[in-house]
Write an enzyme that holds these catalytic residues in place. Structure first.
Site, PDB file in Angstrom:
ATOM      1  N   SER A  70       0.801  -1.228   0.000  1.00  0.00           N
ATOM      2  CA  SER A  70       0.000   0.000   0.000  1.00  0.00           C
ATOM      3  C   SER A  70       0.830   1.273   0.000  1.00  0.00           C
ATOM      4  O   SER A  70       0.353   2.320  -0.432  1.00  0.00           O
ATOM      5  CB  SER A  70      -0.943   0.014   1.209  1.00  0.00           C
ATOM      6  OG  SER A  70      -0.214  -0.133   2.417  1.00  0.00           O
ATOM      7  N   HIS A 322      -0.076   6.237   6.452  1.00  0.00           N
ATOM      8  CA  HIS A 322       0.336   5.956   5.079  1.00  0.00           C
ATOM      9  C   HIS A 322       0.720   7.255   4.374  1.00  0.00           C
ATOM     10  O   HIS A 322       0.289   8.336   4.771  1.00  0.00           O
ATOM     11  CB  HIS A 322      -0.800   5.276   4.301  1.00  0.00           C
ATOM     12  CG  HIS A 322      -0.882   3.806   4.541  1.00  0.00           C
ATOM     13  ND1 HIS A 322      -1.326   3.273   5.738  1.00  0.00           N
ATOM     14  CD2 HIS A 322      -0.554   2.752   3.751  1.00  0.00           C
ATOM     15  CE1 HIS A 322      -1.289   1.954   5.658  1.00  0.00           C
ATOM     16  NE2 HIS A 322      -0.817   1.614   4.473  1.00  0.00           N
TER      17      HIS A 322
END
Length: 341
Positions: A70, A322
């Site tokens: 990711s 993230h």
């Protein structure tokens, strides 16, 4: 990096836990544009002695294949593109920006990265909440000339470590009255996280052992990449800095519920993860791209206009812990600097 198979003060850390748990089952400001050349930095790459000729060669033309999890796919960074939708690829993730910077389009560029990927998903299909991603290495061919790969964090269970560390830190801080060990407080207190993961009788702790085990899998992946694409130049992309060097800088973001010693523990574990990737890249004759060094000061505790990594409560268009759009651009610049040598 977060695994996605199917899918303040103390109060802020209490909110952080369910958010992390949801994210572990798994940027907000950029548009699509080519990334300008970035000057190489001392920490931008490491090569084995056998790759000196490749380092001196011109930047490779395509085909370029991007592999990874990711952090590579650009989880939740708009626009989300590609199939299957469950892989959560962004149209402005670092592979797309690297391809644009090298002028690669059409069949010259393939991004097969997928949120939640582990090393095993590079050689076998990966089921997601919305479709199945074919084995990522199937995108390689004898004609492939450039490969980037960002993998290993999910194999080491890094997001699980962050989640459990947050739980243990909150529990310890509450037990201590929430004063002396909080983020921004003294760093001399013992780490509750370190105690939880300590190995019986000393030696490498549980997280170190998981990182070492992941290293063997990463090494096998790099060997298979070379077998399938023997003429490709391979770049192993490390993970950008999640936390600042000084835990006190996280007080405004995490408040008093996360002990400074526990933040330092997480930073140490991420350094070990990146260190493993650096070593495996060197052993395989690949290039390691150090995104932690170039992201210093842009961690999740930096201001919204500076951070590359979103905190547990992210801005719109970002995923917890993230890279946001700014982070993907920063990673792209580091990769381009390495590729251009």
């Amino acid at each position: 990096m977060a695994r996605r198979r199917d899918g303040g003060g103390t109060a802020l850390v209490a909110v952080l836990l369910p958010v992390l748990l949801a994210a572990a089952g798994c940027g907000a400001d950029g548009g699509s544009r080519a990334v300008p050349p970035a000057p190489p930095s001392d920490g931008a790459q490491q090569q084995s002695p056998g790759r000196s000729a490749a380092q001196a060669s011109p930047s490779p033309a395509g085909p370029y294949v991007a592999l990874g999890d990711s952090y590579t796919s650009g989880l939740k960074v708009p626009p989300q593109t590609g199939t299957p939708a469950g892989c959560a690829r962004s149209g402005v993730n670092y592979p797309a920006l690297v391809a644009a910077g090298l002028g690669l389009t059409g069949t010259g560029f393939r991004d097969v990265s997928c949120s939640g990927a582990r090393t095993g998903d590079l050689t076998a299909p990966q089921r997601t909440a919305d479709g199945t991603n074919p084995p990522q290495l199937d995108a390689l061919a004898g004609t492939t000339r450039l490969v980037t790969v960002g993998i290993g964090g999910n194999d080491a269970g890094f997001m699980d470590v962050v989640t459990r560390c947050a739980q243990e830190s909150l529990r310890s801080t509450l037990a201590a009255g929430g004063a002396t060990a909080a983020a921004g407080g003294g760093t001399g207190a013992a780490s509750a996280c370190r105690a939880v993961y300590a190995a019986a009788g000393g030696g490498p702790d549980e997280v170190q052992q998981k990182v070492a085990a992941a290293g063997g899998k990463v090494g096998a992946v790099l060997a298979e990449i070379h077998r399938r694409a023997p003429s490709a130049r391979v770049y192993v992309v490390g993970y950008p800095a999640l936390l600042p060097a000084d835990p006190a800088a996280c007080r405004a973001t995490l408040g008093d519920g996360f002990a400074a010693a526990d933040l330092a523990f997480l930073t140490e574990k991420q350094q070990q993860l990146n260190g493993m990737l650096r070593e495996r890249a060197a052993a395989a004759g690949a290039v390691f791209v150090d995104t932690a060094a170039v992201s210093a000061g842009h961690d999740m505790c930096a201001g919204e206009g500076e951070r590359w990594i979103e905190p547990a409560l992210p801005a719109a268009g970002g995923a917890p812990l993230h890279p946001n759009a700014r982070g993907e651009r920063g990673m792209a610049e580091a990769v381009l600097a390495a590729v251009r040598g």
